[in-house]
Scaffold this active site. Structure first.
Site, short mmCIF file in Angstrom:
data_model
loop_
_atom_site.label_atom_id
_atom_site.label_comp_id
_atom_site.label_asym_id
_atom_site.label_seq_id
_atom_site.Cartn_x
_atom_site.Cartn_y
_atom_site.Cartn_z
N TYR A 1 80.21 10.36 18.15
CA TYR A 1 79.39 11.55 18.35
C TYR A 1 78.58 11.40 19.64
O TYR A 1 78.76 10.45 20.39
CB TYR A 1 78.55 11.81 17.09
N GLY B 1 81.18 -1.17 6.02
CA GLY B 1 82.59 -0.97 6.34
C GLY B 1 83.51 -1.85 5.53
O GLY B 1 83.74 -3.01 5.87
C1 LIG Z 1 83.16 10.98 2.78
C2 LIG Z 1 82.62 10.14 3.90
C3 LIG Z 1 81.62 10.65 4.70
C4 LIG Z 1 81.05 9.87 5.72
N1 LIG Z 1 80.00 10.38 6.44
C5 LIG Z 1 79.36 9.59 7.33
C6 LIG Z 1 78.17 10.04 7.99
O1 LIG Z 1 77.66 11.14 7.76
N2 LIG Z 1 77.61 9.19 8.88
C7 LIG Z 1 78.11 7.96 9.16
O2 LIG Z 1 77.55 7.23 9.99
N3 LIG Z 1 79.21 7.50 8.53
C8 LIG Z 1 79.83 8.28 7.61
N4 LIG Z 1 80.90 7.78 6.93
C9 LIG Z 1 81.24 6.35 7.06
C10 LIG Z 1 80.52 5.54 5.96
O3 LIG Z 1 79.11 5.53 6.16
C11 LIG Z 1 80.99 4.07 5.92
O4 LIG Z 1 80.77 3.48 7.16
C12 LIG Z 1 82.46 3.99 5.54
O5 LIG Z 1 82.73 4.76 4.38
C13 LIG Z 1 82.90 2.58 5.29
O6 LIG Z 1 82.18 2.01 4.23
P1 LIG Z 1 82.87 1.80 2.78
O7 LIG Z 1 84.08 0.98 3.02
O8 LIG Z 1 81.81 1.08 1.99
O9 LIG Z 1 83.18 3.16 2.25
C14 LIG Z 1 81.52 8.56 5.94
C15 LIG Z 1 82.56 8.06 5.15
C16 LIG Z 1 83.10 8.83 4.13
C17 LIG Z 1 84.16 8.24 3.27
#
Ligand SMILES: Cc1cc2nc3c(=O)[nH]c(=O)nc-3n(C[C@H](O)[C@H](O)[C@H](O)COP(=O)(O)O)c2cc1C
Length: 370
Positions: free
Chosen positions: A182, A300
């Site tokens: 972004y 992540g």
């Molecule tokens: C549905 C969804 C929406 C997300 N929205 C954002 C967001 O608004 N801002 C952001 O920095 N990352 C966003 N992400 C990334 C997550 O914050 C995170 O980094 C990513 O899901 C990996 O973590 P996890 O493996 O625990 O899911 C989003 C991810 C998902 C799946």
């Protein structure tokens, strides 16, 4: 002995009781057309709050020009502040803390979302994979234009205004969305920043916009309640850099000097929102820990084991979970007690109603019902 992941830690002025954080998750359920946080969102964040736990609210637009996804919330009008107050009250009622992630999509947007104006970026660099979400669903982004140098200060002011609104809404702090391709990330990385003025060229110039934003946010909140999220290996939004180690190393060292609440680092296992590259180690926090001495949240693709490991090693102080937290409102408790997890519902991630959003039970509720 209790694992360090479940031990107390200080983040900015806040003494947290554990280190399992809700990662920011855009779920596209704000009230329309106001972009105010909805009652459904207050329930959602309230469900995930825990005594002394930290939540990071989803990417929240700082201005109309910063909007990218229909249904994502914003925080620049009074009505939006009123919506967010319900969220912060629900979280505080359970003894939790909540930061809001301040967002500007830059070139990752569409004229439908920006009120007709071409999306803005540091430079005009064609993108082939980026999408925005409009009332016609996910669509290719609109052509963008490069910001003139004298327009940049107004965007910094938009962030300052949003930070003031976040204070009014009762948040505990703000996280700058410097990740995932972004606007701040577009300035930072040289694949999208081809400027030749004070905001382009050497990393000192490319980091300028991000650091001006941090200055604006800290002018409102004080450094210890401001945080930054970065994604050193992200590919979402066609983002790239010719020397990420140098770019992110420089930025992390600069940020370290502020005494921020935390630096939030997305590991390279995650390339976009949730595309997972299995087997990739947690290298980002490990690398940046050498230059960033303050509090680090890693995110992540973490599991219970890898989260416990990185905190035990000291490469991160806290770990943020996205998808697992979406389907386990009591995730900190489940991890601590090594209880089974509900699987998340990807089909309910982006928009919809309470289904797949607020209908996940806690372990205790499930045990009672069984
Ligand atoms: C549905 C969804 C929406 C997300 N929205 C954002 C967001 O608004 N801002 C952001 O920095 N990352 C966003 N992400 C990334 C997550 O914050 C995170 O980094 C990513 O899901 C990996 O973590 P996890 O493996 O625990 O899911 C989003 C991810 C998902 C799946």
């Amino acid at each position: 002995m209790e694992h360090r992941l479940y031990s107390s830690v200080k983040v900015g002025p806040y003494q947290l009781s554990h280190r399992v954080v809700l990662a920011p998750l855009t779920r596209l359920r704000s009230a329309q057309p106001s972009d105010a946080a909805s009652d459904m969102m207050a329930v959602h964040y309230g469900q995930r709050a825990s005594q002394g736990g930290l939540l990071i609210a989803e990417g929240t637009a700082v201005s109309q020009g910063g909007r990218s996804y229909l249904g994502a919330p914003a925080i620049y009008t009074e009505e939006q502040v009123t919506g967010w107050k319900k969220v912060t009250e629900a979280v505080h009622a359970k003894g939790g803390r909540i930061f809001v992630q301040l967002f500007h999509g830059g070139r990752q947007s569409h004229v439908f979302m920006t009120g007709g104006a071409a999306p803005v970026a540091p430079s005009v660099v064609p993108q082939f994979q980026s999408v925005a979400l409009t009332d016609e669903g996910f669509v290719p982004v609109s052509p963008h234009r490069a910001l003139a140098i004298d327009e940049i200060a107004a965007i910094v002011e938009d962030f300052r205004h949003a930070a003031k609104m976040a204070l009014k809404a009762g948040f505990d702090g703000v996280e700058l969305h410097g990740a995932n391709g972004y606007l701040p990330d577009q300035f930072l990385q040289d694949g999208s920043n081809q400027r030749t003025d004070a905001y382009g060229g050497p990393v000192e110039n490319r980091a300028r916009f991000m650091l001006e934003l941090v200055d604006a946010l800290t002018s409102v909140w004080g450094a210890e309640r401001v945080a930054v999220r970065i994604s050193p290996s992200g590919e979402w939004g066609d983002i790239s850099d010719s020397n990420p180690d140098a770019t992110f190393g420089y930025l992390a060292a600069k940020l370290d000097a502020y005494g921020l609440a935390y630096l939030h680092i997305i590991e390279p296992r995650i390339k976009g929102d949730d595309t997972l590259h299995e087997g990739q180690a947690d290298v980002a926090a490990t690398t940046l820990r050498k230059v960033y001495k303050g509090t680090i949240i890693a995110a992540g693709g973490f599991t219970r084991e890898s989260a416990q490991d990185i905190v035990a090693r000291g490469d991160a102080d806290l770990v943020a979970f996205g998808r697992h937290f979406s389907s386990n409102p009591d995730l900190p408790e489940r991890l601590k007690r090594n209880l089974p997890l509900n699987h998340y519902r990807r089909d309910a991630f982006w928009g919809g109603d309470e289904s797949g959003y607020n209908d996940f039970a806690t372990y205790e509720e499930q045990a009672k019902a069984a």
